[in-house]
Design a protein around this motif. Structure first.
Motif, PDB file in Angstrom:
ATOM      1  N   VAL A 130      45.692  25.616  35.142  1.00 36.40           N
ATOM      2  CA  VAL A 130      45.262  25.784  36.529  1.00 36.40           C
ATOM      3  C   VAL A 130      44.255  24.670  36.818  1.00 36.40           C
ATOM      4  CG1 VAL A 130      44.228  27.316  38.248  1.00 36.40           C
ATOM      5  CG2 VAL A 130      45.562  28.286  36.360  1.00 36.40           C
ATOM      6  N   SER A 131      44.606  23.801  37.742  1.00 33.12           N
ATOM      7  CA  SER A 131      43.753  22.649  38.025  1.00 33.12           C
ATOM      8  C   SER A 131      42.439  23.082  38.659  1.00 33.12           C
ATOM      9  CB  SER A 131      44.473  21.685  38.970  1.00 33.12           C
ATOM     10  OG  SER A 131      44.523  22.241  40.277  1.00 33.12           O
ATOM     11  N   ARG A 132      41.505  22.172  38.708  1.00 34.96           N
ATOM     12  CA  ARG A 132      40.187  22.491  39.261  1.00 34.96           C
ATOM     13  C   ARG A 132      40.275  22.898  40.728  1.00 34.96           C
ATOM     14  NH1 ARG A 132      34.484  19.855  37.837  1.00 34.96           N
ATOM     15  NH2 ARG A 132      35.225  20.797  35.909  1.00 34.96           N
ATOM     16  N   ASP A 133      41.094  22.195  41.509  1.00 34.77           N
ATOM     17  CA  ASP A 133      41.187  22.526  42.937  1.00 34.77           C
ATOM     18  C   ASP A 133      41.760  23.925  43.140  1.00 34.77           C
ATOM     19  OD1 ASP A 133      40.130  20.090  43.614  1.00 34.77           O
ATOM     20  OD2 ASP A 133      42.060  19.159  44.115  1.00 34.77           O
ATOM     21  N   VAL A 134      42.795  24.246  42.395  1.00 29.18           N
ATOM     22  CA  VAL A 134      43.415  25.573  42.523  1.00 29.18           C
ATOM     23  C   VAL A 134      42.460  26.655  42.016  1.00 29.18           C
ATOM     24  CG1 VAL A 134      45.351  27.018  41.810  1.00 29.18           C
ATOM     25  CG2 VAL A 134      45.732  24.599  42.331  1.00 29.18           C
ATOM     26  N   ALA A 135      41.820  26.387  40.888  1.00 26.50           N
ATOM     27  CA  ALA A 135      40.888  27.363  40.333  1.00 26.50           C
ATOM     28  C   ALA A 135      39.727  27.629  41.283  1.00 26.50           C
ATOM     29  CB  ALA A 135      40.365  26.871  38.984  1.00 26.50           C
ATOM     30  N   THR A 136      39.288  26.596  41.979  1.00 26.47           N
ATOM     31  CA  THR A 136      38.180  26.761  42.922  1.00 26.47           C
ATOM     32  C   THR A 136      38.574  27.666  44.082  1.00 26.47           C
ATOM     33  OG1 THR A 136      37.222  24.621  42.346  1.00 26.47           O
ATOM     34  CG2 THR A 136      36.620  25.543  44.490  1.00 26.47           C
ATOM     35  N   VAL A 137      39.766  27.470  44.603  1.00 28.35           N
ATOM     36  CA  VAL A 137      40.235  28.321  45.701  1.00 28.35           C
ATOM     37  C   VAL A 137      40.374  29.761  45.229  1.00 28.35           C
ATOM     38  CG1 VAL A 137      42.148  28.764  47.292  1.00 28.35           C
ATOM     39  CG2 VAL A 137      41.361  26.428  46.921  1.00 28.35           C
ATOM     40  N   LEU A 138      40.891  29.950  44.036  1.00 26.02           N
ATOM     41  CA  LEU A 138      40.978  31.306  43.489  1.00 26.02           C
ATOM     42  C   LEU A 138      39.599  31.935  43.363  1.00 26.02           C
ATOM     43  CD1 LEU A 138      43.691  30.793  40.738  1.00 26.02           C
ATOM     44  CD2 LEU A 138      43.804  32.516  42.538  1.00 26.02           C
ATOM     45  N   ALA A 139      38.641  31.173  42.835  1.00 25.66           N
ATOM     46  CA  ALA A 139      37.291  31.696  42.640  1.00 25.66           C
ATOM     47  C   ALA A 139      36.643  32.082  43.957  1.00 25.66           C
ATOM     48  CB  ALA A 139      36.434  30.670  41.907  1.00 25.66           C
ATOM     49  N   GLU A 140      36.877  31.286  44.981  1.00 26.72           N
ATOM     50  CA  GLU A 140      36.195  31.488  46.255  1.00 26.72           C
ATOM     51  C   GLU A 140      36.935  32.427  47.198  1.00 26.72           C
ATOM     52  OE1 GLU A 140      35.738  27.541  47.750  1.00 26.72           O
ATOM     53  OE2 GLU A 140      34.033  27.058  46.428  1.00 26.72           O
ATOM     54  N   GLU A 141      38.266  32.543  47.039  1.00 28.05           N
ATOM     55  CA  GLU A 141      39.046  33.299  48.020  1.00 28.05           C
ATOM     56  C   GLU A 141      39.961  34.357  47.403  1.00 28.05           C
ATOM     57  OE1 GLU A 141      41.045  30.712  50.824  1.00 28.05           O
ATOM     58  OE2 GLU A 141      39.588  29.102  50.458  1.00 28.05           O
ATOM     59  N   GLY A 142      40.179  34.300  46.098  1.00 24.38           N
ATOM     60  CA  GLY A 142      41.135  35.200  45.470  1.00 24.38           C
ATOM     61  C   GLY A 142      40.648  36.641  45.419  1.00 24.38           C
ATOM     62  N   CYS A 143      41.594  37.559  45.266  1.00 26.62           N
ATOM     63  CA  CYS A 143      41.249  38.967  45.111  1.00 26.62           C
ATOM     64  C   CYS A 143      40.623  39.202  43.739  1.00 26.62           C
ATOM     65  CB  CYS A 143      42.499  39.826  45.280  1.00 26.62           C
ATOM     66  SG  CYS A 143      43.733  39.586  43.977  1.00 26.62           S
ATOM     67  N   GLU A 144      40.040  40.372  43.550  1.00 23.45           N
ATOM     68  CA  GLU A 144      39.332  40.641  42.292  1.00 23.45           C
ATOM     69  C   GLU A 144      40.232  40.504  41.072  1.00 23.45           C
ATOM     70  OE1 GLU A 144      37.056  44.341  40.022  1.00 23.45           O
ATOM     71  OE2 GLU A 144      36.959  44.207  42.221  1.00 23.45           O
TER      72      GLU A 144
END
Length: 379
Positions: A130-144
């Motif tokens: 999981v790239s940094r950009d994708v991981a960042t979006v998950l961290a900031e917007e993803g469900c629990e």
């Protein structure tokens, strides 16, 4: 036409087209895709295979599309447009592709995350990379659930800022915090915050796994919400350099009368001596002499110089006297038994210690009420 292309177009595709039963067609699609994956394809063969995959992706039968998605979920044969189409299909078809296909760009995966489907976010979060950009979006917007999955995925490139965002968002979610704590690598800033928030077991893992300095762990544990946190006074006893430790605590403004009284009540005389030396800005050997060998006024002199509260002096005096009595009885001063006896005698056998001073002490002892405390309160 090569032998590969002839075999595909003339045998497998004929069977796929002629079969009327969905199960039979799905079996044919599975065989077709497996043969494609195993074959050594030149550029022309690869282009021909991808045309076939586009046809399969548009097949009306769910079983056929699922057979392709499952068989080629991690294959680099699937082109981006086919992967995107399958990712928008039913979950049974989309999830294997989303979780494994190398065909997606970061932008594709971010779009999937932002679409909001819980199971698809989890599929993205659990990918082998999981790239940094994708991981960042998950961290900031993803469900629990997705954030917990990406936190537990050591192949997810979570930046320090993304990790901090996870802690901010899910400070009250123990499973997310635990997943973070068990990552192979954590920046110190995140480790420190987790020590404050995590359970005892997770906190111990953080301290041992991430080589957190004992002083750091102690300082942070002081603010933990559970009463069963790492105790500052007890941890001071295992510090390799008590003088430096006291300097560290003093610089952070946590070296105070409450801490020293707690340490003394638990038999940590060395901590008390070094704490006095630090607060009085005097060498340890001189502080030791004034505590132990300078007559009845030595302790009072170093105590006053350290700037400690006058009303608590009798409590400290009682603590020092109790420690000396126990040590003279030959009890190992580093043992748990010594600490038990120290606290019990300190609280029950010193009538010259005022009742409000005992309350002041016990208010700050991070332990459950003991029989000794009950006896003291009943006095």
């Amino acid at each position: 036409m090569t032998a590969f292309r002839a075999r595909l177009t003339e045998v497998d595709i004929r069977r796929l087209i002629k079969a009327t039963d969905d199960d039979e067609r799905a079996e044919a699609a599975h065989k077709l895709c497996r043969n494609m994956e195993r074959a050594e394809l030149d550029e022309d063969d690869r282009a021909a295979a991808q045309k076939i995959l586009r046809l399969l992706a548009n097949d009306a039968a769910e079983l056929v599309r699922r057979a392709m998605a499952v068989t080629l979920k991690a294959s680099d044969l699937i082109p981006n447009d086919v992967a995107r189409k399958l990712a928008g299909d039913l979950d049974s078809i989309a999830l294997p592709i989303i979780a494994s296909s190398p065909a997606f760009s970061d932008e594709d995966l971010i779009e999937i995350v932002r679409a909001g489907s819980v199971v698809r976010q989890i599929a993205v979060a659990g990918r082998s990379r999981v790239s940094r950009d994708v991981a960042t979006v998950l961290a900031e917007e993803g469900c629990e659930q997705a954030v917990r999955t990406v936190a537990a995925n050591d192949n997810a490139d979570l930046s320090e800022a993304a990790l901090a965002a996870v802690v901010d968002r899910f400070a009250e979610a123990p499973e997310v915090l635990t997943a973070l704590a068990y990552r192979q690598v954590l920046p110190m800033s995140v480790t420190e915050r987790l020590i404050q928030l995590a359970s005892d077991a997770v906190r111990e893992h953080l301290i041992s796994r991430h080589a957190v300095a004992p002083e750091t762990a102690i300082r942070l544990a002081q603010y933990a919400r559970e009463r069963t946190t790492v105790d500052l006074a007890d941890q001071a006893a295992v510090s390799a350099d008590l003088a430096a430790f006291m300097t560290h605590l003093n610089a952070r403004r946590v070296l105070n009368a409450s801490l020293l009284l707690r340490g003394l009540a638990r038999g940590q005389m060395a901590m008390f001596e070094h704490g006095l030396a630090e607060l009085a800005n005097t060498p340890h050997h001189r502080a030791w002499l004034m505590v132990h060998d300078a007559g009845p006024l030595g302790l009072k002199a170093i105590y006053d110089r350290a700037g400690l509260p006058p009303r608590l002096f009798q409590a400290f005096r009682a603590g020092v006297d109790t420690w000396r009595t126990l040590a003279s009885e030959g009890i190992d001063t580093s043992s748990a038994y010594f600490r038990e006896q120290m606290l019990e005698r300190f609280l029950t056998q010193r009538p010259n210690v005022q009742r409000d001073d005992l309350a002041y002490l016990m208010e700050r002892l991070d332990q459950s009420p003991s029989p000794a405390l009950s006896a003291a309160n009943a006095a």
